[in-house]
Motif scaffolding. Structure first.
Motif, PDB file in Angstrom:
ATOM      1  N   PRO A  96       0.760  -1.265  -0.195  1.00 41.05           N
ATOM      2  CA  PRO A  96      -0.162  -0.015  -0.083  1.00 41.05           C
ATOM      3  C   PRO A  96       0.776   1.031   0.008  1.00 41.05           C
ATOM      4  O   PRO A  96       1.780   1.312   0.731  1.00 41.05           O
ATOM      5  N   ARG A  99      -1.608   4.408   3.745  1.00 39.47           N
ATOM      6  CA  ARG A  99      -3.122   3.851   4.217  1.00 39.47           C
ATOM      7  C   ARG A  99      -2.885   4.123   5.722  1.00 39.47           C
ATOM      8  O   ARG A  99      -2.229   3.477   6.361  1.00 39.47           O
ATOM      9  N   GLU A 101      -5.072   2.701   8.660  1.00 42.17           N
ATOM     10  CA  GLU A 101      -6.207   1.650   9.238  1.00 42.17           C
ATOM     11  C   GLU A 101      -6.406   1.424  10.717  1.00 42.17           C
ATOM     12  O   GLU A 101      -5.395   1.295  11.322  1.00 42.17           O
ATOM     13  N   ILE A 132     -12.515   3.750   9.376  1.00 38.48           N
ATOM     14  CA  ILE A 132     -11.750   5.118   8.566  1.00 38.48           C
ATOM     15  C   ILE A 132     -12.633   4.845   7.209  1.00 38.48           C
ATOM     16  O   ILE A 132     -12.272   3.751   6.583  1.00 38.48           O
ATOM     17  N   ASP A 133     -13.138   6.061   6.746  1.00 40.41           N
ATOM     18  CA  ASP A 133     -13.607   6.299   5.375  1.00 40.41           C
ATOM     19  C   ASP A 133     -12.280   6.834   4.595  1.00 40.41           C
ATOM     20  O   ASP A 133     -11.827   7.775   4.612  1.00 40.41           O
ATOM     21  N   GLN A 134     -11.711   5.569   3.892  1.00 39.70           N
ATOM     22  CA  GLN A 134     -10.457   5.980   2.801  1.00 39.70           C
ATOM     23  C   GLN A 134     -10.486   6.814   2.131  1.00 39.70           C
ATOM     24  O   GLN A 134      -9.574   7.563   1.542  1.00 39.70           O
ATOM     25  N   ASP A 135     -12.014   7.140   1.331  1.00 35.18           N
ATOM     26  CA  ASP A 135     -12.081   8.317   0.345  1.00 35.18           C
ATOM     27  C   ASP A 135     -11.799   9.756   1.130  1.00 35.18           C
ATOM     28  O   ASP A 135     -11.702  10.764   0.397  1.00 35.18           O
ATOM     29  N   CYS A 137     -10.072  10.160   4.039  1.00 26.54           N
ATOM     30  CA  CYS A 137      -8.732  10.404   4.686  1.00 26.54           C
ATOM     31  C   CYS A 137      -7.752  10.876   4.035  1.00 26.54           C
ATOM     32  O   CYS A 137      -7.636  10.806   2.789  1.00 26.54           O
ATOM     33  N   LYS A 139      -4.592  10.916   5.486  1.00 20.25           N
ATOM     34  CA  LYS A 139      -3.196  10.669   5.852  1.00 20.25           C
ATOM     35  C   LYS A 139      -2.558  11.618   6.764  1.00 20.25           C
ATOM     36  O   LYS A 139      -1.239  11.467   6.656  1.00 20.25           O
ATOM     37  N   HIS A 154      -0.527   3.410  10.297  1.00 20.21           N
ATOM     38  CA  HIS A 154      -0.251   4.278   9.317  1.00 20.21           C
ATOM     39  C   HIS A 154       0.737   3.633   8.287  1.00 20.21           C
ATOM     40  O   HIS A 154       1.881   3.622   8.912  1.00 20.21           O
TER      41      HIS A 154
END
Length: 489
Positions: A96, A99, A101, A132-135, A137, A139, A154
Motif C-alpha cells: 500500500p 494508508r 487503518e 476510517i473512510d478511505q475516500d 482520509c 493520511k 499508518h
C-alpha cells in the motif's frame, strides 16, 4: 549470491548462457525459502542474474528464457543500458502506498479521540470499533497519535518512503514504479524494499572477464572500504585480496579526495562571495544530480572540481596509458557518473563492495586470512575521512585555513537525500549565502551507501581510525600527488 555466480562464470571462462542453469545451483530442490513457491523464487533470481550482466528486468508478460537477448550483446564492450535502477515487477508485493487503518486491537473506547481529532470527519465510531473512510482520509496521522491503544496503523510503502526525491509511484497493478526523470540513483529504495524487488544493473561480469585477460586493470577503492569485509580484515589485507583477483594494483580513492580538497578549497576562496553566494561540495553524485534536476537555478553553485573517483582515475591513467580503471565503492550513482562522456574515458568499470564480495567468494578469497606486511599511505587523514558525514566539508575548511588563516568558513551539511533537498531549497531561497554546503545522499555519509556490507555505525569508527594512521595530515603534504597537479597557493 547472484554476484558470486556471475563472477564465477566469468572467471572460469564459461559461456554467459550458463546463467540459466545457475538458478538451480542457487535455489536447489522443490521448497521455497522466501516466497510462496520455488518457481517464483527462481524467476526472480533469473531477473537478478540478467540485471547482473546489464540486461533489463522484465515484467511477467515478457518473461521468457533467462538467456533471452544474450545473443544480441557484445559483453566485451557493453556495460549496461539505462535505467540503472529498476523494479523487478515479479518480486514486487504491491505494498500500500499510504494508508491509515484501524487494527483489530481497537477497544471501541467511549472517548473515541480518533473521531474527535480527525480534520475531515473520516472516522466513524461504532460499538465494535472505529472505521476510517478511505475516500475522506488525508493520511495526516492525527488519529494515529491520539489513539491510547496504538490501535491505528499508518502504513507506507517502504521504497517510496525512503525516496528523498519522491521518484516512486505505482503502476496500473499497484506495483512500485520508478520515475527515471526524478531518480538520482541514491539506492535507498534498494535497501528499503523488504522483498528485494528493486535492484541496479552491474558490470561485475564484464570486469571479471577483463581480469582474465592481459589488460592493465587497476582498482581504486573508496575511503569507506575499511571493515567492509570483516572485523579482522585490515585495510592492507583487503588491498592484497583485491590484487589477488587479477588487478595490477590498488590505490585509495582518498588520494583523489586529496585532489578534490585542494581544488575545492581554492575554488571557494576565489569564488565566494565574489562570484557565487555559496558553494556546494561535489563528491556525492546523487547530491549533484538532485540539484541539477530539482534546483537548476543553483546548479552553478556546486563545485566544478572533479570528484575523488575521477581524480583517482586520472592519476592512474597518467602512470599507465594502457590502464583500465575500476572504481570500487559503496555507491551505485557512481555507475551513472562513469557513463558521462567526459568521465567514461577515465573510469572503465564501477562495482560496489557487495559485488566485490561476490568476486571474492567466486575465487574463494578471504581477506582476513591473507598474510602481508605492508604499509599503505596513499591518502591524507582528511582524504580518508571523506567517507563519513561532514568529512568532505571539514577537509575543505581545514585546507582553506592553511591557504588563508584569516578567512572564516562556516559549514552546513545534510545527510540523507530528503535533508539534501531541504538544504538545496534553503540555499535557493538565499538563506545559505556565504556557506560551504556538504550534501551526502546517504545517512552517515558514504559509509551508509547502498553497496555496503556493514552498518555505518561500525565502519564510521573504523574509517576515522584508519584516517588517523595516515602520515599525511594535510592533502598538500601528500607525496603521492605530483607537484604539478597541486593548485598553487
Amino acid at each position: 549470491m547472484a554476484f558470486e555466480h556471475i563472477a564465477k562464470i566469468a572467471f572460469e571462462n564459461r559461456p554467459i548462457y550458463d546463467i540459466a542453469t545457475e538458478v538451480f545451483d542457487i535455489l536447489p530442490g522443490e521448497e521455497a525459502s522466501y516466497r510462496e513457491n520455488i518457481f517464483r523464487e527462481r524467476a526472480v533470481m533469473g531477473e537478478r542474474l540478467r540485471m547482473g550482466v546489464g540486461l533489463h528486468a522484465r515484467t511477467a508478460d515478457k518473461t521468457g528464457a533467462i538467456t533471452d537477448g544474450l545473443d544480441d550483446e557484445d559483453f566485451d564492450i557493453k556495460k549496461y543500458e539505462p535505467p540503472l535502477v529498476s523494479v523487478i515487477k515479479i518480486a514486487c508485493e504491491a505494498c500500500p502506498e499510504n494508508r491509515v487503518e484501524v487494527t483489530n486491537t481497537c477497544r471501541a473506547c467511549i472517548a473515541h479521540p480518533c473521531v474527535n481529532v480527525c480534520p475531515k470527519n473520516a472516522i466513524t465510531y461504532t460499538s465494535k470499533g472505529s472505521i476510517i473512510d478511505q475516500d475522506k482520509c488525508i493520511k495526516c496521522g492525527k488519529c494515529v497519535e491520539a489513539c491510547p491503544y496504538n490501535a491505528i496503523a499508518h502504513t507506507k510503502r517502504p521504497c517510496a518512503e525512503s525516496c528523498g526525491v519522491k521518484a516512486i509511484k505505482s503502476d496500473k497493478l499497484g506495483r512500485a514504479e520508478i520515475d527515471d526523470d526524478k531518480c538520482v540513483a541514491c539506492g535507498r529504495c534498494i535497501t528499503a524494499c523488504p522483498f528485494g524487488a528493486i535492484s541496479d544493473k552491474t558490470e561485475i561480469y564484464q570486469l571479471a572477464k577483463a581480469l582474465n585477460t592481459d589488460k592493465h586493470v587497476y582498482a581504486i577503492v573508496a575511503p569507506s572500504f575499511v571493515r567492509q569485509f570483516g572485523q579482522m580484515a585490515s585495510p592492507v589485507q583487503i588491498k592484497e585480496a583485491i590484487r589477488k583477483l587479477g588487478f595490477r594494483d590498488v590505490i585509495e580513492v582518498g588520494l583523489g579526495a586529496d585532489l578534490t580538497t585542494l581544488n575545492e578549497a581554492h575554488e571557494y576562496v576565489e569564488s565566494v562571495p565574489e562570484k557565487i553566494p555559496f558553494m556546494g561540495t561535489s563528491c556525492c553524485y546523487s547530491w549533484k544530480l538532485m540539484v541539477k534536476k530539482k534546483f537548476p537555478e543553483i546548479n552553478d553553485k556546486i563545485s566544478e572540481s572533479s570528484t575523488p573517483m575521477i581524480y583517482s582515475g586520472k592519476h592512474i591513467k597518467k602512470m599507465d596509458e594502457k590502464a583500465q580503471v575500476a572504481f570500487i565503492g559503496p555507491c551505485i550513482s557512481k555507475k551513472l557518473e562513469a557513463r558521462r562522456p567526459e568521465v567514461a574515458e577515465t573510469i572503465d568499470y564501477v562495482i560496489t563492495y557487495e559485488e566485490l564480495m561476490g568476486m571474492f567468494l567466486a575465487k574463494d578469497i578471504d581477506p582476513a586470512e591473507i598474510k602481508i606486511e605492508e604499509d599503505w599511505q596513499d591518502a591524507s587523514e582528511t582524504g580518508r575521512n571523506y567517507a563519513v558525514s561532514g568529512g568532505v566539508a571539514e577537509a575543505v575548511k581545514r585546507r582553506i585555513a592553511e591557504i588563508n588563516p584569516d578567512l572564516e568558513v562556516n559549514v552546513e551539511k545534510a545527510e540523507g537525500l530528503a535533508d539534501c533537498v531541504k538544504l538545496a531549497q534553503m540555499a535557493k531561497l538565499g538563506r545559505k549565502d556565504g556557506l560551504l554546503l556538504e550534501g551526502m545522499a546517504c545517512v552517515g555519509g558514504c559509509v551508509g551507501g547502498p553497496g555496503t556490507l556493514i552498518s555505518e555505525l561500525k565502519t564510521g569508527k573504523a574509517v576515522k581510525q584508519f584516517a588517523k594512521e595516515s602520515i599525511y595530515k594535510s592533502p598538500y603534504d601528500n607525496k603521492n600527488i605530483p607537484e604539478e597537479d597541486k593548485p598553487k597557493d
